[in-house]
Design an enzyme around this catalytic site. Structure first.
Site, short mmCIF file in Angstrom:
data_model
loop_
_atom_site.label_atom_id
_atom_site.label_comp_id
_atom_site.label_asym_id
_atom_site.label_seq_id
_atom_site.Cartn_x
_atom_site.Cartn_y
_atom_site.Cartn_z
N HIS A 40 23.29 38.21 65.89
CA HIS A 40 22.49 39.43 65.75
C HIS A 40 20.98 39.13 65.70
O HIS A 40 20.19 39.75 66.41
CB HIS A 40 22.86 40.19 64.48
CG HIS A 40 24.33 40.45 64.34
ND1 HIS A 40 25.14 40.74 65.41
CD2 HIS A 40 25.14 40.47 63.26
CE1 HIS A 40 26.38 40.93 64.98
NE2 HIS A 40 26.41 40.77 63.68
N ARG A 43 51.15 43.03 66.58
CA ARG A 43 52.27 42.09 66.50
C ARG A 43 53.51 42.83 66.01
O ARG A 43 54.59 42.71 66.56
CB ARG A 43 51.89 40.98 65.54
CG ARG A 43 52.83 39.87 65.63
CD ARG A 43 52.24 38.55 65.29
NE ARG A 43 53.35 37.61 65.33
CZ ARG A 43 53.43 36.57 64.57
NH1 ARG A 43 52.46 36.30 63.74
NH2 ARG A 43 54.47 35.77 64.68
C1 BG6 Z 1 28.73 41.51 61.01
C2 BG6 Z 1 28.78 40.43 59.97
O1 BG6 Z 1 28.67 40.97 62.29
O2 BG6 Z 1 27.57 42.30 60.80
C3 BG6 Z 1 28.79 41.01 58.58
O3 BG6 Z 1 29.94 39.65 60.17
C4 BG6 Z 1 27.61 41.95 58.39
O4 BG6 Z 1 28.78 39.99 57.60
C5 BG6 Z 1 27.54 42.95 59.53
O5 BG6 Z 1 27.78 42.61 57.16
C6 BG6 Z 1 26.27 43.76 59.46
O6 BG6 Z 1 26.33 44.78 60.39
P1 BG6 Z 1 25.56 46.17 60.15
O7 BG6 Z 1 25.80 46.94 61.40
O8 BG6 Z 1 26.17 46.78 58.93
O9 BG6 Z 1 24.13 45.81 59.94
#
Ligand code: BG6
Length: 486
Positions: free
Chosen positions: A247, A54
């Site tokens: 996830h 922006r």
């Molecule tokens: C993100 C979440 O998508 O994934 C976070 O928003 C989380 O809260 C993170 O900490 C975890 O990712 P990784 O790759 O560190 O396991």
């Protein structure tokens, strides 16, 4: 024997246009990933990188901010400073106001010259989802949507089913599904992809991969960090939206899906979708929520948001009927460890029992542990005979495949793989619109039930609340620190 990872394959020369290009995600993940790929020679100097912001900032200020996030790569190559200087030459910063479109004409002019080539242009919207609609509209008005242009978006893809559908409609008003890359960075993790290799490139597991041999499945994503600066976002999301809807459900899909007949984007995603559609609706008895003790102080407010959640899930199909899938995730826990544990059924008959030689430890079931992070690898827990005289003493032992020890190269960050796939036009590791919606269909009622429960307060540095599904945690959960080497 140590093996090195094969040479990376070049990806087509592309333009990466990162909206939110000077923001947190861009600095922490996107540009460092591009820099690694550049240093590794996978991206060439013909790539163009445009950080859209922006408010524009001078390139040297941007590079100064970016540099600390690229430190690991800078320390890994002899010619790192030369790469850094060459990488900087690929970068342009463009001020654009997504809402008004101001500044857009310059972008159109900058990249429009390659429009007729087969060159991919990747528009990465690293901005709040509230801006997705306006950004797509702007790209269309600027005539920047053509067959080779691709759109990358990332969670939160909605707050519930309805809002997810609205986001989908906004994206699809401008881009075709084949052009939309919805990132779930867990799918880019090496070990997550390895799960597919394990299941579909080996024959020994498939015959056991069902309710006849498997007792239960556990998926743990434990974090030691709290919500920190993200409290305002997190308090609206909670662990169910932040981690489970995306996830963890993706991990459930990869464990439970049927083998696709080919490793193509739609076949893989069709099979994952079927798992999501087969998830048993949950009741209150299947849900445990917790909140770490300092949370409200960090938030500076009163809140019922869960920073920990555990679910007892089930999959209603022939392969998985009767097999519980326990999943849990939480912040400020005692260990950072993500793992999938497959526990096999007890042996049907124990020939050693009467001899009195079996120890309690030797009576453990077989387990397959897939460690996603840290110390990525696979372990198969078996029972074997303690060496030496003294009778048939049984004890647990392990076949241990540590990826770090086996492969000499570093394991790339998830974003590196995913960004290269956008240029290759490979959507296998990205979520399709119907998967996202099916995940919301499952999780919306869970969130509704959870919101009526008061989360149990847990102490930081523990493994979350103690009671789960009517029993204490020790009787259900395998301690992830046992496998994480921490
Ligand atoms: C993100 C979440 O998508 O994934 C976070 O928003 C989380 O809260 C993170 O900490 C975890 O990712 P990784 O790759 O560190 O396991």
């Amino acid at each position: 024997m140590e093996k090195s990872i094969p040479q990376t394959a070049l990806v087509p020369d592309s333009d990466y246009v990162i909206f939110g290009g000077t923001g947190d995600l861009a600095l922490r993940k996107i540009f460092p990933a591009l820099f690694w790929r550049f240093c590794d020679g996978q991206l060439t100097s013909k790539v163009r990188l445009i950080a859209v912001a922006r408010n524009s900032i001078p390139l040297d200020v941007f590079l100064e901010r970016l540099r600390p996030f690229c430190e690991e790569a800078l320390n890994s190559y002899e010619n790192a400073e030369t790469y850094w200087a060459r990488f900087a030459e690929l970068l342009t910063i463009m001020p654009i106001d997504i809402a008004t479109g101001e500044g857009g004409a310059e972008l159109a002019q900058h990249i429009g010259d390659k429009k007729d080539d087969a060159r991919p242009t990747i528009f990465y919207l690293a901005v709040a989802p509230a801006l997705f609609g306006s950004a797509c509209k702007l790209l269309s008005e600027l005539d920047l949507v053509w067959p080779q242009s691709r759109l990358v978006v990332e969670k939160p893809l909605g707050h519930d089913y309805e809002t997810a559908q609205q986001i989908n409609s906004q994206l699809k008003a401008v881009f075709a599904e084949e052009q939309i890359y919805r990132i779930d960075h867990y799918l880019g993790k090496e070990t997550v992809q390895n799960l597919m290799a394990l299941r579909f490139a080996n024959v020994i597991f498939e015959s056991q991969w069902n309710n006849k041999s498997i007792d239960h499945v556990q998926i743990t994503v434990a974090e030691t960090v709290g919500v920190g600066e993200r409290a305002a976002y997190y308090d609206q999301a909670g662990a169910l939206r932040d981690m489970v809807q995306n996830h963890i459900l993706q991990l459930v899909c990869l464990v439970a899906m049927e083998p696709p007949s080919h490793f193509t984007a739609d076949q893989v995603r069709d099979e994952k979708l079927r798992v999501l559609q087969a998830l048993r609706p949950l009741t209150k008895q299947d849900i445990v929520t917790g909140q770490y003790q300092d949370y409200e102080r960090e938030l500076d407010g009163v809140s019922n948001t869960e920073t920990y959640v555990a679910l007892r899930m089930g999959i209603e199909n022939w392969r998985w009927a009767g097999v519980p899938f326990y999943i849990r995730t939480g912040k400020k826990l005692s260990v950072r460890a993500s793992e999938i544990v497959i526990t096999f059924k007890p042996k049907p008959h124990d020939i050693f029992k009467k001899s009195g030689d079996i120890s309690a430890e030797g009576d453990l079931p077989n387990r397959l542990i897939i460690r996603l992070q840290p110390q990525e690898g696979l372990k198969l827990q078996l029972i074997s005979k303690a060496p030496g005289p003294g009778g048939m003493r049984l004890f647990p032992s392990e076949l241990n495949l540590s990826f770090n020890d086996t492969f000499s190269a570093r394991l790339p960050d998830a974003y590196e793989r995913l960004l290269m796939d956008t240029a290759r036009g490979n959507q296998t590791l990205f979520m399709r619109h119907d998967e996202v919606l099916a995940a919301w269909s499952f999780i919306d009622p869970v969130i509704k039930i959870a919101s009526q429960m008061a989360p149990t307060l847990y102490r930081q540095g523990t493994l979350g609340p103690n009671d789960h599904f009517g029993s204490d945690s020790d009787s259900i959960w395998i301690d992830p620190s046992e496998n994480s080497g921490q």
